[in-house]
Design an enzyme around this catalytic site. Structure first.
Site, PDB file in Angstrom:
ATOM      1  N   GLY A  50      61.300  20.569  78.113  1.00 34.97           N
ATOM      2  CA  GLY A  50      62.342  21.142  78.957  1.00 34.97           C
ATOM      3  C   GLY A  50      61.738  21.938  80.097  1.00 34.97           C
ATOM      4  N   GLY A  53      65.883  26.348  82.946  1.00 30.26           N
ATOM      5  CA  GLY A  53      65.884  27.796  83.082  1.00 30.26           C
ATOM      6  C   GLY A  53      64.770  28.478  82.320  1.00 30.26           C
ATOM      7  N   SER A 121      62.822  11.121  78.559  1.00 25.41           N
ATOM      8  CA  SER A 121      63.487  11.738  77.414  1.00 25.41           C
ATOM      9  C   SER A 121      62.499  11.896  76.272  1.00 25.41           C
ATOM     10  CB  SER A 121      64.668  10.883  76.954  1.00 25.41           C
ATOM     11  OG  SER A 121      65.141  11.316  75.690  1.00 25.41           O
ATOM     12  N   ASP A 143      68.476  22.346  76.027  1.00 24.38           N
ATOM     13  CA  ASP A 143      69.848  22.809  76.161  1.00 24.38           C
ATOM     14  C   ASP A 143      70.827  21.936  75.388  1.00 24.38           C
ATOM     15  OD1 ASP A 143      69.904  20.487  77.595  1.00 24.38           O
ATOM     16  OD2 ASP A 143      70.331  21.405  79.536  1.00 24.38           O
ATOM     17  N   ARG A 145      71.650  19.981  71.334  1.00 21.78           N
ATOM     18  CA  ARG A 145      71.293  19.964  69.925  1.00 21.78           C
ATOM     19  C   ARG A 145      70.597  18.682  69.493  1.00 21.78           C
ATOM     20  NH1 ARG A 145      75.960  21.559  66.066  1.00 21.78           N
ATOM     21  NH2 ARG A 145      75.700  23.440  67.308  1.00 21.78           N
ATOM     22  N   ALA A 147      68.483  16.749  71.033  1.00 21.51           N
ATOM     23  CA  ALA A 147      67.056  16.801  71.335  1.00 21.51           C
ATOM     24  C   ALA A 147      66.355  17.831  70.462  1.00 21.51           C
ATOM     25  CB  ALA A 147      66.837  17.124  72.810  1.00 21.51           C
ATOM     26  N   CYS A 184      63.433  25.029  58.775  1.00 22.66           N
ATOM     27  CA  CYS A 184      63.382  24.181  59.953  1.00 22.66           C
ATOM     28  C   CYS A 184      64.668  24.389  60.748  1.00 22.66           C
ATOM     29  CB  CYS A 184      63.199  22.706  59.567  1.00 22.66           C
ATOM     30  SG  CYS A 184      64.697  21.863  58.984  1.00 22.66           S
ATOM     31  N   CYS A 199      97.282  14.534  68.641  1.00 23.54           N
ATOM     32  CA  CYS A 199      98.691  14.797  68.953  1.00 23.54           C
ATOM     33  C   CYS A 199      98.854  16.086  69.749  1.00 23.54           C
ATOM     34  CB  CYS A 199      99.525  14.834  67.671  1.00 23.54           C
ATOM     35  SG  CYS A 199      98.927  15.995  66.434  1.00 23.54           S
ATOM     36  N   CYS A 464      63.967  18.786  55.774  1.00 28.14           N
ATOM     37  CA  CYS A 464      62.609  19.194  55.413  1.00 28.14           C
ATOM     38  C   CYS A 464      62.376  19.317  53.916  1.00 28.14           C
ATOM     39  CB  CYS A 464      62.238  20.502  56.110  1.00 28.14           C
ATOM     40  SG  CYS A 464      63.156  21.948  55.541  1.00 28.14           S
TER      41      CYS A 464
END
Length: 666
Positions: A50, A53, A121, A143, A145, A147, A184, A199, A464
């Protein structure tokens, strides 16, 4: 004594004459590092996932601390909205690879560093377990989940320490993950994206977010990829509307124009009208609403919607009056203004679709002005119909694009904490590593940063644990193989390319990751392969080096619209959440906050929002989370029930004084 002003040097001259000091390195700011540690920094290979930011701040910190061998990967390109905080990027870089530009900018801080950038990616199969084993440390600055889950599994498989981090507004978190020693990323369930009953979206919206979701669905139904689960027309199967179809049909007074409700797809109908904005408007806000009004029981305890007619609106005037001062995007138009905006945006999107040719589709993007105009106008018109206060374009974008205001200072603090945790790991001082939370305001002990001891692995974790295993309740006569692959294994359990074998003594292959091998099975029911109550499936993801044993629990009593449940999943255990304080319940990054930044509250959706009120610094496993809103498994810190989750004593063993409000997010 009078002194002539001409004899004094100007401020500009003084500034020019003053020698410019070199920027201090991180090592100079925190003090000299031991020679052994400094040497290990220069030789340590680090992977940064990443370059947004947190990533920009982190890369700068790494080279100034002394790290020389860095690889960074990011799939995104630079957008104008990034420039206010992602300081490695400038306006001239818009549209370019974040990873590549970040590399070039960071090398100006330290030209001797060796930095490799990947515009890709991290979930690409090229970045396999062997790739991860090339590094001594992996640092997440992500940013989303999906990944995060993937990198977590790859680091577990490669047995490489992972430093996980995240920010949302003024809140932030850093934690360390080490195979066999800590939890983890997926050891504890966490909130999933908030969903709404179909609905509610189609018939009885009661909040602005319902109208915004409807508008995004409408965009896809008209201009994008149609999805049967995103229908926008009135839902006649609404269980609350126990009405007589024959009577309703007789009383319905929809117009006799081309806007009449027809049982064809929304896109086919719109195409037949040539995407005429007036006809589309009258169908959505007049005919469909009048149809809803015939469902009498829906409106006995609710305020009934008020239909809109294009001609009547135009007779009221065409002035786009606004409410409130400030920037244009923060102003709220009147209903006439939003009707005109709807008309213009439909025409623009119609032209874009025509330019792409027959069979083309548009993709929703919050940064695409026509798409954003359409959703803003469509959502606000529906809010008006259902007697809600309309929202500004800024607020709609915040909700539709799931935007949390990003604070550059928060990113900088979190990036600094990541580096400090990395120094502990490289100094073989792992027992000193902590999960650290950055709070919005100082607690009663004047602390903004609150450390927590790392928790040991969850023995029941389906990622894990020594032998990951889950039990899934479903109807084998209604669940098809494709749903098992996409909704359960990929979406629920985070696999990328699963292979599934039935433990039936024959080794029957149900799903293969090799293209074309088992496509014929996709639309067959699980029962067609002899799968029944008690059957066991072995799912392998070779990319993640991950195997999961799935026990099938057949049930014909699942709730409506629930395709499967994970037995013992968090929704059945989660305690009821108390009303959150203002600003406490937040979501991170791109992903998913219902309420805009300007509202007095925020609703957690796709991100990890954890709230603790404690008189001591807890371990991360004592966090409480929002109750589940769907059957999806939450994958991070979850509240324990009863007495099972006694809070851990403070790390520094100081006596507790007052409550800490600890918010952990991802």
């Amino acid at each position: 004594m009078r002194i002539s002003g001409a004899s004094l040097p100007s401020l500009k001259d003084q500034t020019a004459a003053r020698p410019r000091k070199a920027e201090p390195t991180m090592a100079q700011l925190v003090g000299p590092l031991r020679k052994e540690l400094a040497d290990s920094l220069s030789s340590c290979r680090v992977l940064v996932v990443g370059a947004g930011g947190i990533g920009c701040e982190l890369l700068k910190n790494l080279v100034l601390t002394g790290f020389k061998n860095i690889e960074v990967i990011d799939l995104d390109t630079i957008d104008v909205s990034n420039l206010n905080r992602q300081f490695l990027f400038q306006k001239k870089h818009v549209g370019k690879s974040k990873a590549q530009v970040a590399k070039e900018s960071v090398l100006r801080f330290c030209p001797s560093a060796s930095i490799t950038a990947y515009h890709d990616s991290i979930m690409n199969p090229d970045y396999n377990v062997e790739f991860f084993r090339n590094f001594q440390l992996v640092m997440n600055a992500l940013d989303n989940r999906a990944a995060r889950n993937h990198v977590n599994r790859m680091c577990l498989a490669a047995d490489i320490p992972l430093i996980e981090s995240g920010t949302a507004g003024y809140l932030g978190q850093v934690t360390v993950i080490k195979k066999g020693q800590t939890e983890c990323y997926e050891c504890q369930p966490k909130p999933t994206q908030k969903t709404f009953p179909g609905c509610t979206i189609r018939n009885t919206p009661s909040e602005p977010i319902h109208c915004i979701v409807w508008a995004k669905y409408l965009f896809n139904q008209l201009f994008g990829e149609e999805d049967a689960d995103q229908e926008v027309s009135p839902d006649t199967a609404d269980p609350e509307a126990a009405w007589n179809l024959a009577d309703a049909a007789a009383r319905a007074t929809a117009s006799d124009q081309d806007g009449d409700i027809k049982r064809v797809s929304t896109k086919d109908w719109a195409r037949s009208t040539g995407y005429d904005p007036v006809k589309v408007f009258n169908k959505l806000y007049k005919d469909d609403i009048m149809y809803l009004l015939t469902m009498d029981k829906l409106w006995k305890k609710r305020k009934a919607p008020i239909p809109l007619d294009w001609t009547e609106i135009q007779q009221l005037g065409s002035q786009e009056e606004v409410c409130g001062a400030g920037l244009k995007d923060q102003q709220v138009l009147d209903v006439q203004g939003y009707a005109q905006l709807f008309h213009r945006s439909v025409e623009t999107l119609r032209s874009q679709l025509a330019e792409k040719g027959d069979g083309a589709e548009l993709v929703w993007d919050k940064d695409d002005p026509p798409a954003m105009d359409f959703v803003t106008a469509a959502a606000n018109l529906r809010m008006h119909v259902f007697s809600m206060n309309m929202k500004s374009r800024f607020d709609v974008k915040s909700m539709a694009g799931n935007i949390i205001p990003a604070i550059a200072t928060t990113n900088a603090v979190i990036a600094g904490l990541i580096v400090l945790e990395s120094l502990k790991i490289l100094n073989s001082d792992f027992e000193q590593c902590r999960t650290i939370f950055l709070n919005k305001q100082p607690n009663p002990r004047k602390k903004l940063l609150v450390p927590c001891a790392l928790d040991p692995p969850n023995p029941n974790c389906y990622v894990c644990a020594s032998r990951p295993e889950v039990t899934v309740k479903l109807n084998v006569h209604k669940t098809i193989v494709l749903a098992l692959q996409d909704k359960i294994l990929k979406e629920k359990f985070g696999m990328v390319a699963p292979d599934v074998q039935i433990e039936d003594g024959k080794g029957t292959i149900l799903i293969s990751s090799e293209e074309g091998e088992t496509e014929a099975n996709n639309n067959k029911f699980l029962s067609d392969f002899g799968i029944r109550n008690g059957s066991r499936l072995q799912a392998d993801d070779f990319l993640q080096d991950y195997t999961l044993l799935v026990n099938v629990l057949h049930s014909e009593e699942l709730e409506k619209d629930v395709e499967f449940e994970v037995v013992g999943d968090a929704p059945d255990k989660a305690p009821a959440q108390s009303a959150p304080e203002e600003g406490k319940n937040i979501a991170n990054g791109k992903n998913d906050s219902d309420q805009p930044s300007t509202s007095s509250k925020a609703i957690a959706e796709d991100d990890d929002v954890l709230i603790v009120d404690s008189d001591e610094e807890p371990s991360s496993s004592t966090m409480e989370v929002a109750p589940e809103t769907s059957n999806r498994k939450r994958k991070h810190h979850d509240a324990e029930t009863d007495d099972a989750a006694s809070k851990r004593k403070r790390v520094d063993q100081q006596p507790a004084e007052d409550d800490d409000d600890i918010i952990a997010l991802d």
